[in-house]
Design an enzyme around this catalytic site. Structure first.
Site, PDB file in Angstrom:
ATOM      1  CB  ALA A 151      43.465  26.130  33.715  1.00  0.00           C
ATOM      2  CD  GLU A 152      36.787  23.533  31.557  1.00  0.00           C
ATOM      3  OE1 GLU A 152      35.541  23.523  31.512  1.00  0.00           O
ATOM      4  OE2 GLU A 152      37.503  23.527  30.550  1.00  0.00           O
ATOM      5  CB  THR A 153      40.339  20.723  37.444  1.00  0.00           C
ATOM      6  OG1 THR A 153      40.233  19.795  36.360  1.00  0.00           O
ATOM      7  CG2 THR A 153      39.979  20.035  38.750  1.00  0.00           C
ATOM      8  CB  CYS A 193      43.427  23.433  28.943  1.00  0.00           C
ATOM      9  SG  CYS A 193      44.162  24.713  27.906  1.00  0.00           S
ATOM     10  CB  SER A 252      35.180  23.682  37.192  1.00  0.00           C
ATOM     11  OG  SER A 252      35.206  24.029  35.823  1.00  0.00           O
TER      12      SER A 252
END
Length: 149
Positions: free
Chosen positions: A69-71, A66, A74
């Protein structure tokens, strides 16, 4: 102005935006060994080692997937926001498909929708053999500067 000069200006603006985004990626991405391999508002690819990011059973931690993925999502959203803007993650969900014990995982964030105030990405995380490890979806709120530059 010649077309090739416009292209140079566009590349310089994109590089400036990338520099701004990479400077603000944060300590967590650094600590976990996340590196961005390619980046645009529409698609970002990043990689992270498995070793050091595992849960007690020796498998890649779902939370680490996660974070990756968020990095990448973003970074893409921040590029979409542009210089002076910012992107703030407001929702992420993930399905974990396969355990990984070694090597690295690579995440590709692909834009699903790039709006004025919301950007949504699908992120696929694969292992070194190209097997799907995790599928995530990230939505980011886009905040743009209200001051004139």
């Amino acid at each position: 102005m010649a077309d090739d000069e416009v292209g140079v200006d566009d590349r310089a603006a994109t590089q400036a935006a990338l520099d701004e985004v990479f400077e603000s990626m944060g300590a967590l991405a650094d600590r976990m060994g996340v590196e961005v391999l390619s980046a645009s508002a529409e698609r970002v690819v990043g990689r992270m080692p498995v070793v050091g990011n595992t849960q007690p059973y020796g498998l890649l931690h779902g939370g680490a997937s996660c974070v990756l993925a968020e990095t990448v999502g973003s970074v893409a959203a921040a590029l979409h926001a542009g210089r002076g803007g910012r992107a703030v993650g407001i929702e992420i969900n993930a399905s974990h498909h396969l355990g990984v014990r070694d090597g690295s995982v690579t995440a590709t964030a692909t834009a699903l929708r790039l709006g004025r105030s919301l950007a949504t990405y699908e992120i696929q995380v694969v292992d070194d053999a190209g097997r799907l490890v995790c599928t995530a979806r990230l939505s980011c709120m886009i905040q743009r500067s209200t001051t004139a530059e």
